[in-house]
Enzyme design. Sequence first.
Site, PDB file in Angstrom:
ATOM      1  N   HIS A 100       9.777  50.989 -19.128  1.00 39.24           N
ATOM      2  CA  HIS A 100      11.227  50.792 -19.134  1.00 39.24           C
ATOM      3  C   HIS A 100      11.783  51.122 -20.518  1.00 39.24           C
ATOM      4  CE1 HIS A 100      14.107  47.691 -20.632  1.00 39.24           C
ATOM      5  NE2 HIS A 100      14.791  47.997 -19.548  1.00 39.24           N
TER       6      HIS A 100
ATOM      7  N   TYR B  91      17.508  60.024 -17.201  1.00 38.44           N
ATOM      8  CA  TYR B  91      18.102  58.692 -17.002  1.00 38.44           C
ATOM      9  C   TYR B  91      19.621  58.846 -16.936  1.00 38.44           C
ATOM     10  CZ  TYR B  91      18.044  53.564 -17.390  1.00 38.44           C
ATOM     11  OH  TYR B  91      18.164  52.216 -17.150  1.00 38.44           O
TER      12      TYR B  91
ATOM     13  N   ARG C 135      23.998  42.627 -28.729  1.00 35.71           N
ATOM     14  CA  ARG C 135      24.531  43.420 -27.616  1.00 35.71           C
ATOM     15  C   ARG C 135      25.363  42.523 -26.707  1.00 35.71           C
ATOM     16  NH1 ARG C 135      21.130  47.161 -23.265  1.00 35.71           N
ATOM     17  NH2 ARG C 135      22.925  47.560 -21.938  1.00 35.71           N
TER      18      ARG C 135
ATOM     19  N   HIS D 299      28.425  49.717 -22.462  1.00 28.85           N
ATOM     20  CA  HIS D 299      27.831  49.751 -23.803  1.00 28.85           C
ATOM     21  C   HIS D 299      28.930  49.807 -24.860  1.00 28.85           C
ATOM     22  CE1 HIS D 299      23.552  51.432 -22.828  1.00 28.85           C
ATOM     23  NE2 HIS D 299      23.968  50.615 -21.882  1.00 28.85           N
TER      24      HIS D 299
ATOM     25  N   LYS E 168      16.295  59.067 -12.677  1.00 32.03           N
ATOM     26  CA  LYS E 168      16.673  57.675 -12.383  1.00 32.03           C
ATOM     27  C   LYS E 168      18.177  57.545 -12.552  1.00 32.03           C
ATOM     28  CE  LYS E 168      16.391  53.118 -14.584  1.00 32.03           C
ATOM     29  NZ  LYS E 168      15.486  52.126 -15.169  1.00 32.03           N
TER      30      LYS E 168
ATOM     31  N   ASP F  82      18.574  52.001  -9.814  1.00 37.39           N
ATOM     32  CA  ASP F  82      18.374  50.661 -10.394  1.00 37.39           C
ATOM     33  C   ASP F  82      19.700  49.913 -10.538  1.00 37.39           C
ATOM     34  OD1 ASP F  82      17.695  48.445 -11.905  1.00 37.39           O
ATOM     35  OD2 ASP F  82      17.176  49.571 -13.721  1.00 37.39           O
ATOM     36  N   PRO F  83      20.019  48.985  -9.607  1.00 36.93           N
ATOM     37  CA  PRO F  83      21.256  48.205  -9.755  1.00 36.93           C
ATOM     38  C   PRO F  83      21.059  46.902 -10.528  1.00 36.93           C
ATOM     39  CG  PRO F  83      20.386  47.907  -7.549  1.00 36.93           C
ATOM     40  CD  PRO F  83      19.370  48.736  -8.295  1.00 36.93           C
TER      41      PRO F  83
ATOM     42  N   ASN G  49      15.517  50.991 -23.268  1.00 34.88           N
ATOM     43  CA  ASN G  49      16.884  50.648 -23.631  1.00 34.88           C
ATOM     44  C   ASN G  49      17.292  51.625 -24.727  1.00 34.88           C
ATOM     45  OD1 ASN G  49      18.625  48.560 -22.560  1.00 34.88           O
ATOM     46  ND2 ASN G  49      16.855  47.224 -22.756  1.00 34.88           N
TER      47      ASN G  49
ATOM     48  N   HIS H 169      16.202  56.332 -22.789  1.00 40.15           N
ATOM     49  CA  HIS H 169      17.632  56.531 -23.052  1.00 40.15           C
ATOM     50  C   HIS H 169      17.839  57.605 -24.128  1.00 40.15           C
ATOM     51  CE1 HIS H 169      18.025  52.599 -21.133  1.00 40.15           C
ATOM     52  NE2 HIS H 169      19.297  52.479 -21.423  1.00 40.15           N
TER      53      HIS H 169
ATOM     54  N   LYS I  14      21.041  54.726 -13.136  1.00 38.11           N
ATOM     55  CA  LYS I  14      21.398  53.327 -13.423  1.00 38.11           C
ATOM     56  C   LYS I  14      22.647  52.977 -12.660  1.00 38.11           C
ATOM     57  CE  LYS I  14      20.166  50.782 -15.575  1.00 38.11           C
ATOM     58  NZ  LYS I  14      19.326  49.651 -15.341  1.00 38.11           N
TER      59      LYS I  14
HETATM   60  O1  GKR Z   1      21.092  50.491 -21.034  1.00 32.06           O
HETATM   61  O2  GKR Z   1      22.634  49.627 -19.789  1.00 32.06           O
HETATM   62  C1  GKR Z   1      21.469  49.885 -20.038  1.00 32.06           C
HETATM   63  C2  GKR Z   1      20.421  49.466 -19.048  1.00 32.06           C
HETATM   64  O3  GKR Z   1      21.002  48.702 -18.033  1.00 32.06           O
HETATM   65  C3  GKR Z   1      19.328  48.689 -19.739  1.00 32.06           C
HETATM   66  O4  GKR Z   1      19.876  47.633 -20.478  1.00 32.06           O
HETATM   67  C4  GKR Z   1      18.271  48.148 -18.798  1.00 32.06           C
HETATM   68  O5  GKR Z   1      17.469  47.229 -19.469  1.00 32.06           O
HETATM   69  O6  GKR Z   1      17.481  50.422 -18.600  1.00 32.06           O
HETATM   70  C5  GKR Z   1      17.282  49.149 -18.312  1.00 32.06           C
HETATM   71  C6  GKR Z   1      16.735  48.903 -16.934  1.00 32.06           C
HETATM   72  O7  GKR Z   1      15.995  49.714 -16.438  1.00 32.06           O
HETATM   73  O8  GKR Z   1      17.011  47.855 -16.345  1.00 32.06           O
HETATM   74 MG    MG Z   2      15.551  48.538 -14.700  1.00 28.54          MG
END
Ligand code: GKR
Ligand code: MG
Length: 434
Positions: free
Chosen positions: A332, A148, A414, A30, A202, A233-234, A334, A361, A204
Site C-alpha cells: 500500500h 493509481y 494530515r 488532500h 487502481k 478502493d472505497p 500514501n 502515489h 481510489k
Molecule cells: O492518499 O487519499 C489517499 C489515500 O486514500 C490513502 O490515504 C490511503 O491510505 O492509498 C491508501 C489506500 O489504499 O487506502
Molecule cells: Mg486502500
Amino acid sequence: MTKPSHQIKDIIVTPIAVTDPPLLNCVGVHAPYALRIILQVVTEGGVVGVSEIPGNKETEDSINSIKKELIGLDAFQPNQILRTVSEKLPAKNETDDRGGTPWDQRIVVHIFSALEVACLDIMGKALNCRVSDLLGGTMREEIPFAAYLFYKFKGAGGKWGYEIDPTATGWDKARQQEATSTQGIIDQAIAMCKEFGYRSIKLKGGFFPPEKEVDDTLAIHREFDGEMPLRYDPNAIWSLETGIKFARVFEGKLEYLEDPVRGQENMSTLRKTVDIPLATNMCTTSFKDLPNSIKVHSEDIILSDHHFWGGLRSTMELYKICKTFGRGFSMHSNSHLGISLAAMAHIGAALPEFDYEFDTHYPWQSEDVIVGGKIRIENGCVNLPTGPGLGVEIDQAQLQKLHENYLGCGLTKRDDELEMQKIDPNWKVVDTRY
Ligand code: GKR
Ligand code: MG
C-alpha cells in the site's frame, strides 16, 4: 562481543511539505501539501542512513524526545534500537491506534520504520551491498507498480492550489486537470499509463456515491478492453449491505476489491457472499490483527506498508505469514517521495515471489529530496537502485527547500476533512457514508 563500530552519533529529523494535488477520498481532499519526515542517522564512522515516513508533528516530537537514548546505540543492532524505542514510548505503544481514516495514524510503528530503514541503509552502505541483499537476496531488478488513479479537483496543489499551469503537457497536464467525470478519470488513466507504462490500474474511490464510482470503474475496464488488471478502493466507506450489492457487479471484472467495508467481520461476511478477491490496508494492519484475520478469513490479499508494519524486515515477515496461510501480498502507499519508493523497491526485489504490482502515489508528487531528482517509472517498473544501501542520497538543498515549505504552510498533520470543509462547510467525516 567487540565494541559496536557503527554507533549512532546523531539523528537529524527534518519535517518537510511536498506539493500535493487536491486528490479526493472518503474523508475529504488532500491539502496543498503532503507532510513527510526525513531522517538522517549519522554514525561515528560517518555513514549516513536515510529514511522517510508520513509527517506529523507528534511523530516528529516523539522521535526528538527519545533521540538522546538512541545516540551511542549500534546501527547494526536495529532490534536493540527498537526495544529502546518501545521502552521509552510505552504509553504510546499501549494507546496507539490506527484510527478510522484511510491512512494509519499510529506513531510508534512509524518511528520503528524510520529507524529500521535508516539502519538497513547504514548496513548496506558500510558493507557495500544493497538493502534487498540484507532482506534475503535480490530476486529481481525491475519492480512493478500499478497506476493509481484519483478523483480530483483541478490544480496541482502547493502554493498554486487549484490553479493549472497552461504550459503543462502530457502527464503533467493530466496531473493538474480536474477528474470528477467519467471521461476525466478515463483521460487520467490513459495519460498515466502512457507516461509510465503501467500494466495494472487502481482507482481510489469512496468520495462519490457507489453508483457513480462503480460505473466509472466499469468504464475504465471497458476502455482497456477488459484486459487491464483493475482494482478499486472505497476505503471502507460502504455499509455491508451496499458492499454486497456493488461487489456483485464487479465479479469476474476486478483483480481485487480493496476495503469495500469496515472491519474484519464485515469483510469476512462480504467475502463469503460475493465471489471476488478482497484486499486490505485497513482491517488487518498489524501483527496483532493476524490471528483473527486468519480465523475469519477477512481478506485474500494483505497490502503491507513498511511505514506502519514497522519496517522492511517485518514486512518480509508478514510476506512469510501471508504465504503460510495462502494470502496474497502487495504494498500500500500514501503520498511519498523517492526514499520511500526506493525502500518499497528493495522489498519488491527481495520477495521470493511477486504477487501484485505495488501501489504508489509517486507520480502525483512533482518534487523530491534525492540527488538526481525523481526516480523514473518505466514500463510500469522501478529499476532497483544500484548503489549500496537504499541506493539514494539526500539532496540537502532540496531538503532545505521542502523544509521551508513545511515551516511556511502551517500544517502539522494530515487533515483531509478540514481541507474539504474549506470547499463544503457541511462536510463531515463519517465511518459509513453509503
Ligand atoms: O492518499 O487519499 C489517499 C489515500 O486514500 C490513502 O490515504 C490511503 O491510505 O492509498 C491508501 C489506500 O489504499 O487506502
Ligand atoms: Mg486502500
